[in-house]
Design a protein around this motif. Sequence first.
Motif, PDB file in Angstrom:
ATOM      1  N   PHE A  37       0.797  -1.202  -0.190  1.00 40.12           N
ATOM      2  CA  PHE A  37       0.040   0.046   0.148  1.00 40.12           C
ATOM      3  C   PHE A  37       0.634   1.374  -0.020  1.00 40.12           C
ATOM      4  O   PHE A  37       0.616   2.288  -0.569  1.00 40.12           O
ATOM      5  CB  PHE A  37      -1.095  -0.073   1.280  1.00 40.12           C
ATOM      6  N   ALA A  38       1.953   1.345   0.607  1.00 32.10           N
ATOM      7  CA  ALA A  38       2.867   2.575   0.825  1.00 32.10           C
ATOM      8  C   ALA A  38       3.301   2.870  -0.672  1.00 32.10           C
ATOM      9  O   ALA A  38       3.131   4.091  -0.872  1.00 32.10           O
ATOM     10  CB  ALA A  38       4.128   2.142   1.717  1.00 32.10           C
ATOM     11  N   ILE A  39       3.554   2.069  -1.571  1.00 39.65           N
ATOM     12  CA  ILE A  39       4.179   2.524  -2.820  1.00 39.65           C
ATOM     13  C   ILE A  39       2.958   2.845  -3.567  1.00 39.65           C
ATOM     14  O   ILE A  39       3.234   3.928  -4.429  1.00 39.65           O
ATOM     15  CB  ILE A  39       4.883   1.191  -3.440  1.00 39.65           C
ATOM     16  N   VAL A  40       1.730   2.100  -3.519  1.00 37.62           N
ATOM     17  CA  VAL A  40       0.442   2.620  -4.143  1.00 37.62           C
ATOM     18  C   VAL A  40       0.261   3.998  -3.990  1.00 37.62           C
ATOM     19  O   VAL A  40      -0.284   4.860  -4.769  1.00 37.62           O
ATOM     20  CB  VAL A  40      -0.478   1.783  -4.201  1.00 37.62           C
ATOM     21  N   HIS A  41       0.080   4.275  -2.492  1.00 35.72           N
ATOM     22  CA  HIS A  41      -0.196   5.514  -2.023  1.00 35.72           C
ATOM     23  C   HIS A  41       0.842   6.661  -2.475  1.00 35.72           C
ATOM     24  O   HIS A  41       0.409   7.789  -2.766  1.00 35.72           O
ATOM     25  CB  HIS A  41      -0.289   5.335  -0.293  1.00 35.72           C
ATOM     26  N   LYS A  42       2.029   6.368  -2.609  1.00 38.65           N
ATOM     27  CA  LYS A  42       3.025   7.404  -2.728  1.00 38.65           C
ATOM     28  C   LYS A  42       2.724   7.707  -3.981  1.00 38.65           C
ATOM     29  O   LYS A  42       3.112   8.914  -4.641  1.00 38.65           O
ATOM     30  CB  LYS A  42       4.388   6.678  -2.635  1.00 38.65           C
ATOM     31  N   VAL A  43       2.316   6.789  -4.965  1.00 35.69           N
ATOM     32  CA  VAL A  43       2.455   7.158  -6.638  1.00 35.69           C
ATOM     33  C   VAL A  43       0.928   7.790  -6.985  1.00 35.69           C
ATOM     34  O   VAL A  43       0.922   8.685  -7.684  1.00 35.69           O
ATOM     35  CB  VAL A  43       2.747   6.019  -7.694  1.00 35.69           C
ATOM     36  N   PHE A  44       0.044   7.157  -6.336  1.00 34.61           N
ATOM     37  CA  PHE A  44      -1.446   7.443  -6.792  1.00 34.61           C
ATOM     38  C   PHE A  44      -2.189   8.294  -5.763  1.00 34.61           C
ATOM     39  O   PHE A  44      -3.157   9.000  -6.062  1.00 34.61           O
ATOM     40  CB  PHE A  44      -2.172   6.040  -7.200  1.00 34.61           C
ATOM     41  N   LEU A  53     -11.366   2.050  -6.667  1.00 30.29           N
ATOM     42  CA  LEU A  53     -11.994   0.805  -6.163  1.00 30.29           C
ATOM     43  C   LEU A  53     -13.397   0.864  -6.149  1.00 30.29           C
ATOM     44  O   LEU A  53     -14.038  -0.328  -6.373  1.00 30.29           O
ATOM     45  CB  LEU A  53     -11.136   0.342  -5.108  1.00 30.29           C
ATOM     46  N   GLN A  54     -13.879   1.948  -5.747  1.00 35.32           N
ATOM     47  CA  GLN A  54     -15.371   2.040  -5.639  1.00 35.32           C
ATOM     48  C   GLN A  54     -15.992   2.184  -6.837  1.00 35.32           C
ATOM     49  O   GLN A  54     -17.160   1.436  -6.833  1.00 35.32           O
ATOM     50  CB  GLN A  54     -15.654   3.425  -4.736  1.00 35.32           C
ATOM     51  N   GLU A  55     -15.568   2.636  -7.953  1.00 36.99           N
ATOM     52  CA  GLU A  55     -16.131   2.438  -9.206  1.00 36.99           C
ATOM     53  C   GLU A  55     -16.143   1.066 -10.062  1.00 36.99           C
ATOM     54  O   GLU A  55     -16.789   1.161 -10.716  1.00 36.99           O
ATOM     55  CB  GLU A  55     -15.475   3.585 -10.119  1.00 36.99           C
ATOM     56  N   LEU A  56     -15.303   0.323  -9.564  1.00 28.74           N
ATOM     57  CA  LEU A  56     -15.119  -1.030  -9.948  1.00 28.74           C
ATOM     58  C   LEU A  56     -16.036  -1.987  -9.283  1.00 28.74           C
ATOM     59  O   LEU A  56     -16.492  -1.791  -8.176  1.00 28.74           O
ATOM     60  CB  LEU A  56     -13.727  -1.478  -9.933  1.00 28.74           C
ATOM     61  N   PRO A  57     -16.615  -3.045 -10.351  1.00 26.67           N
ATOM     62  CA  PRO A  57     -17.203  -4.150  -9.714  1.00 26.67           C
ATOM     63  C   PRO A  57     -16.183  -4.991  -8.666  1.00 26.67           C
ATOM     64  O   PRO A  57     -14.962  -4.883  -8.962  1.00 26.67           O
ATOM     65  CB  PRO A  57     -17.658  -5.091 -10.843  1.00 26.67           C
ATOM     66  N   ILE A  58     -16.983  -5.423  -7.453  1.00 26.48           N
ATOM     67  CA  ILE A  58     -16.142  -6.381  -6.642  1.00 26.48           C
ATOM     68  C   ILE A  58     -15.043  -7.330  -7.186  1.00 26.48           C
ATOM     69  O   ILE A  58     -13.990  -7.443  -6.911  1.00 26.48           O
ATOM     70  CB  ILE A  58     -17.080  -6.859  -5.546  1.00 26.48           C
ATOM     71  N   HIS A  59     -15.571  -8.028  -8.267  1.00 28.66           N
ATOM     72  CA  HIS A  59     -14.825  -9.027  -8.937  1.00 28.66           C
ATOM     73  C   HIS A  59     -13.593  -8.757  -9.766  1.00 28.66           C
ATOM     74  O   HIS A  59     -12.626  -9.598  -9.939  1.00 28.66           O
ATOM     75  CB  HIS A  59     -15.680 -10.048  -9.844  1.00 28.66           C
ATOM     76  N   GLN A  60     -13.569  -7.257  -9.806  1.00 28.77           N
ATOM     77  CA  GLN A  60     -12.557  -6.730 -10.731  1.00 28.77           C
ATOM     78  C   GLN A  60     -11.390  -5.883  -9.900  1.00 28.77           C
ATOM     79  O   GLN A  60     -10.234  -5.707 -10.558  1.00 28.77           O
ATOM     80  CB  GLN A  60     -12.718  -5.842 -12.097  1.00 28.77           C
ATOM     81  N   ARG A  61     -11.882  -6.064  -8.657  1.00 30.18           N
ATOM     82  CA  ARG A  61     -10.983  -5.125  -7.679  1.00 30.18           C
ATOM     83  C   ARG A  61      -9.549  -5.712  -7.402  1.00 30.18           C
ATOM     84  O   ARG A  61      -8.554  -4.939  -7.418  1.00 30.18           O
ATOM     85  CB  ARG A  61     -11.650  -4.609  -6.635  1.00 30.18           C
ATOM     86  N   ALA A  62      -9.469  -6.926  -7.366  1.00 25.93           N
ATOM     87  CA  ALA A  62      -8.145  -7.436  -6.993  1.00 25.93           C
ATOM     88  C   ALA A  62      -7.294  -7.192  -8.258  1.00 25.93           C
ATOM     89  O   ALA A  62      -5.882  -7.014  -8.153  1.00 25.93           O
ATOM     90  CB  ALA A  62      -8.506  -8.914  -6.545  1.00 25.93           C
ATOM     91  N   ASP A  63      -7.897  -7.519  -9.429  1.00 29.20           N
ATOM     92  CA  ASP A  63      -7.020  -7.408 -10.573  1.00 29.20           C
ATOM     93  C   ASP A  63      -6.362  -5.909 -10.851  1.00 29.20           C
ATOM     94  O   ASP A  63      -5.367  -5.570 -11.168  1.00 29.20           O
ATOM     95  CB  ASP A  63      -7.652  -7.757 -11.861  1.00 29.20           C
ATOM     96  N   ALA A  64      -7.450  -5.118 -10.323  1.00 31.02           N
ATOM     97  CA  ALA A  64      -7.146  -3.485 -10.502  1.00 31.02           C
ATOM     98  C   ALA A  64      -5.973  -3.294  -9.480  1.00 31.02           C
ATOM     99  O   ALA A  64      -4.922  -2.621  -9.768  1.00 31.02           O
ATOM    100  CB  ALA A  64      -8.214  -2.455 -10.215  1.00 31.02           C
ATOM    101  N   SER A  67      -2.477  -4.228 -10.811  1.00 32.56           N
ATOM    102  CA  SER A  67      -2.021  -3.465 -11.761  1.00 32.56           C
ATOM    103  C   SER A  67      -1.531  -2.113 -11.003  1.00 32.56           C
ATOM    104  O   SER A  67      -0.777  -1.726 -11.487  1.00 32.56           O
ATOM    105  CB  SER A  67      -3.287  -3.110 -12.707  1.00 32.56           C
ATOM    106  N   LEU A  68      -2.319  -1.797 -10.081  1.00 33.59           N
ATOM    107  CA  LEU A  68      -1.853  -0.502  -9.459  1.00 33.59           C
ATOM    108  C   LEU A  68      -0.486  -0.748  -8.903  1.00 33.59           C
ATOM    109  O   LEU A  68       0.649   0.045  -8.993  1.00 33.59           O
ATOM    110  CB  LEU A  68      -2.918   0.001  -8.581  1.00 33.59           C
TER     111      LEU A  68
END
Length: 188
Positions: A37-44, A53-64, A67-68
């Motif tokens: 999370f630290a690296i994702v938070h630092k960049v995005f 994550l809230q805009e995506l369906p639950i079944h696609q969140r893990a892949d998202a 990717s992040l």
Amino acid sequence: MGGPGSSPCASCKLLRRRCAKDCIFAPYFPSDDPHKFAIVHKVFGASNVSKMLQELPIHQRADAVNSLVFEANARVRDPVYGCVGAISYLQNQVSQLQMQLAVAQAEILCIQLQHEPTLQSHHQLLELDQGDKALLLHNNNIDNFNSNNNNNNLCYAMSSGQFSSNFAPSSIMQMQMQDPPKQESLWT
């Protein structure tokens, strides 16, 4: 996931807030992997990731999330190009390998063409009678000379780098039909 006795997720721990039961980060950023999370938070940024994550369906969140994390790691390593730099590198490598494959296929074809005329002439001689053999030998010597000359042109083109990356077997046949390259002197 928040609750009595459970540790907060990596995002809530990093952001120093209480982890609620419905925390959107908890399933994807467990407390045992805080660097993720630290690296994702630092960049995005945490709020941007939360919105995505809230805009995506639950079944696609893990892949998202995967990717992040991948893109964030790539951005830390290469701030200018990120993933695109890795993709570009791999595409160049594929192009180079395709070129090497084309050259190897051309070399195989060249070797096959050099050995083919001698095999054909021996089989033809076995099937003819004595009178036809003399005529065939005369014609065959001329044909072999022309064929070997064309095969030498092909091998010359391969060794001198005249093949482009858009190599096709038909280009070999076209090169065989052409005259050998003429070498000109600088002083003529």
